[in-house]
Design a protein around this motif. Structure first.
Motif, PDB file in Angstrom:
ATOM      1  N   PHE A   1      49.100  -0.994  87.185  1.00  0.00           N
ATOM      2  CA  PHE A   1      49.244   0.428  86.868  1.00  0.00           C
ATOM      3  C   PHE A   1      47.890   1.094  87.103  1.00  0.00           C
ATOM      4  O   PHE A   1      46.927   0.817  86.382  1.00  0.00           O
ATOM      5  N   VAL A   2      47.842   1.934  88.115  1.00  0.00           N
ATOM      6  CA  VAL A   2      46.588   2.560  88.528  1.00  0.00           C
ATOM      7  C   VAL A   2      46.438   3.905  87.809  1.00  0.00           C
ATOM      8  O   VAL A   2      47.385   4.702  87.757  1.00  0.00           O
ATOM      9  N   LEU A   3      45.259   4.174  87.305  1.00  0.00           N
ATOM     10  CA  LEU A   3      44.998   5.465  86.650  1.00  0.00           C
ATOM     11  C   LEU A   3      45.155   6.588  87.653  1.00  0.00           C
ATOM     12  O   LEU A   3      44.514   6.591  88.703  1.00  0.00           O
ATOM     13  N   VAL A   4      45.993   7.555  87.344  1.00  0.00           N
ATOM     14  CA  VAL A   4      46.167   8.719  88.212  1.00  0.00           C
ATOM     15  C   VAL A   4      45.810  10.006  87.453  1.00  0.00           C
ATOM     16  O   VAL A   4      45.025  10.818  87.915  1.00  0.00           O
ATOM     17  N   ARG A   5      46.393  10.201  86.281  1.00  0.00           N
ATOM     18  CA  ARG A   5      46.038  11.366  85.452  1.00  0.00           C
ATOM     19  C   ARG A   5      46.169  10.930  84.006  1.00  0.00           C
ATOM     20  O   ARG A   5      47.280  10.711  83.524  1.00  0.00           O
ATOM     21  N   THR A   6      45.031  10.788  83.324  1.00  0.00           N
ATOM     22  CA  THR A   6      45.045  10.241  81.974  1.00  0.00           C
ATOM     23  C   THR A   6      45.255  11.350  80.939  1.00  0.00           C
ATOM     24  O   THR A   6      45.273  12.536  81.268  1.00  0.00           O
ATOM     25  N   SER A   7      45.404  10.946  79.687  1.00  0.00           N
ATOM     26  CA  SER A   7      45.855  11.876  78.652  1.00  0.00           C
ATOM     27  C   SER A   7      44.714  12.474  77.838  1.00  0.00           C
ATOM     28  O   SER A   7      44.956  13.314  76.967  1.00  0.00           O
ATOM     29  N   ASN A   8      43.482  12.074  78.106  1.00  0.00           N
ATOM     30  CA  ASN A   8      42.364  12.624  77.328  1.00  0.00           C
ATOM     31  C   ASN A   8      41.973  14.005  77.848  1.00  0.00           C
ATOM     32  O   ASN A   8      42.186  14.332  79.015  1.00  0.00           O
ATOM     33  N   THR A   9      41.352  14.791  76.991  1.00  0.00           N
ATOM     34  CA  THR A   9      40.931  16.146  77.354  1.00  0.00           C
ATOM     35  C   THR A   9      39.985  16.132  78.556  1.00  0.00           C
ATOM     36  O   THR A   9      40.101  16.946  79.474  1.00  0.00           O
ATOM     37  N   GLY A  10      39.045  15.190  78.559  1.00  0.00           N
ATOM     38  CA  GLY A  10      38.035  15.143  79.607  1.00  0.00           C
ATOM     39  C   GLY A  10      38.576  14.803  80.981  1.00  0.00           C
ATOM     40  O   GLY A  10      37.861  14.943  81.987  1.00  0.00           O
TER      41      GLY A  10
END
Lengths: 336, 336
Positions: free
Chosen positions: A203-212
């Motif tokens: 699972f490749v990071l594409v759009r994470t859930s943190n504010t930054g």
């Protein structure tokens, strides 16, 4: 390619991770992934009480060794990390026992085990084995990413094995793991190849859930696209689908920004999405319907603290509260 | 802020990582970092011979535990990874013994230890302790990056400690570590804060040395800049300088693309650069002169395989060849 033999005697391809995931979701009627992020300061009380039992399981190991090396009694620091790792293991087993019927996978957060040193890694190995024994998939969440030669070593560590003059050294044995694509395609390829050879997924990071995440992943490129759109195309291209139609390379797509999900699904039509951010991070299950366009296995809903800490409101036991919250999420996602 | 007391009785601030690094470089007259990426298939022969001695040091640990749990004799897999981890530890100690006079730090590649499981992590802890005993800094190379709550756990794991009901659990005790900035500023801040509280440093990936780095790090943004220029501004902003003038947050800037170095130095005037890619990856020491603009500690030259495998050409012993190669790099960089 690895092959198995079907009943008619002809070799048939081994199932891909996408096929395995599709089958698991259909069989268990769940798309919920239990995030395991143990914080030693928030362990279930019963786990602390049962630490000594878990320590026997974890092993005499380290304490014996330190004592044999001449430190007798072992130092307070050695005892603290052994006891903590044992209590963490007891906590994780209790959590898995409580919610296994409602989930299809566990997602141990590697940082939470690494901070307990070698005993923590040993606890992680036991958690992986225990989850497998309960019929669950294991998604190792370490967000690894490095130059190709090192990426190959991470693949060995998480889903494969390492040859040595002393024999083959087995890795963690996860079914999939998370990866960071910053270093580019050649840094992902050894991870993809190793995973695929073992019917595992990435699972490749594409759009994470943190504010930054807005700082870099949302940055506009010269062609007007955001960086995460560029990453989504890369992930779509890396994946391969088996007969079930779902690709073997997934994407981490934070559920706190549901307005992105339709676009992500457009760019990655057959990619499984791992959706963190439900519960403690503020995401809402109903908002993630686009994830399920390619079928129920197209979206895996991850929840961690909202399950493990569900007992903090109300007066149920930790296990009862966790089970109820996991089941609530399961029903809500399954009905979409 | 942590303070120590100077001779005049007034509290003075503890040295920052930038100060510590500047002092170490001046004292040892070296800017060379020994990358430790042990491959079990390429260990020095003497290390394999000395595995049993190292295993006694690593511990009876795991084998005892497995035996106590009723597995007697231990399985071939258990023995293989214990023996391999022990041989890796013997190899790392021999490598450190050989090159310590020529280097200021070691940079263990965490993937290479993680692939040996819990015994591998134990070997990593021993390598860290041993390097410190030889007066070397330890830069833990794991390229970690995650959402803030998890980033905090990585900080605890690498340079700090974790509170638990059983006492404080010490982390690895590294002096600095590498980090991946993809998830944005809020994912870096807990790492920076934890490191700073422990006089440790963080080296953030800005432009790596692999070919694929062009895919994403070189991508043009809407304002015409490349992504790595955007990251360089972020890293410059995160760092704080102590009296020695060098910031405590560094940048990983691959030495295989020296044409970028002048621009990187412009964007990060007082940031220490970690320069991998010398030797095996094709970088050239002379091309990296811009790194040293803020002083000799402004550029740390990392070499791994070119040192450990130097004996593959010529007919010197592994230790002699490694020592000579490290000393050659040291002289070359110091003279720039």
């Amino acid at each position: 390619m690895t092959v198995s033999h079907s009943g008619n005697g002809r070799p048939s391809p081994s199932p891909t991770f996408g096929d395995r995931l599709s089958q698991a979701v259909a069989e268990r009627e769940s798309q919920i992934v239990l995030g395991i992020d143990p914080d030693p300061a928030k362990l279930w009380p019963a786990a602390i009480d049962r630490a000594s039992e878990a320590r026997a399981r974890l092993a005499l190991t380290f304490s014996d060794a330190e004592e044999a090396a001449g430190e007798s009694p072992p130092s307070a620091g050695v005892v603290a990390r052994l006891e903590t790792a044992a209590a963490v293991l007891a906590h994780c087993r209790a959590l898995i026992d409580a919610v296994a019927p409602a989930v299809i996978a566990v997602k141990p957060q590697l940082a939470c085990f690494e901070r307990l040193g070698a005993p923590g890694w040993l606890a992680l190995e036991h958690v992986t084995t225990y989850a497998h024994e309960q019929g669950l998939l294991v998604l190792a969440d370490g967000k690894r990413g490095d130059v190709p030669v090192t990426a190959a070593a991470y693949g060995q560590a998480l889903v494969a094995s390492t040859p040595s003059p002393f024999g083959t050294v087995a890795g963690l044995g996860a079914d999939a793991f998370t990866a960071n694509p910053l270093l580019g395609r050649d840094s992902l390829e050894p991870l993809v190849q190793t995973a695929r050879e073992h019917q595992a997924g990435v699972f490749v990071l594409v759009r994470t859930s943190n504010t930054g995440a807005a700082d870099i992943l949302d940055a506009r490129m010269h062609n007007g696209e955001r960086l995460w759109e560029h990453l989504a195309r890369l992930v779509d291209d890396l994946g391969q689908a088996g007969p079930a139609g779902l690709k073997d390379i997934g994407a981490v797509t934070g559920a706190t920004e549901p307005e992105h999900l339709a676009r992500l699904r457009e760019l990655m039509p057959n990619t499984p999405f791992l959706l963190p951010g439900i519960g403690a991070q503020g995401g809402d299950v109903a908002a993630i319907a686009p994830a399920f366009a390619p079928g129920k296995a197209g979206g895996l809903v991850t929840a961690s603290r909202s399950i493990a800490n569900a007992h903090e409101t109300g007066n149920r036991s930790p296990a009862e509260a966790a089970r109820a919250e996991a089941e609530r999420l399961r029903e809500q996602a399954w009905s979409l």
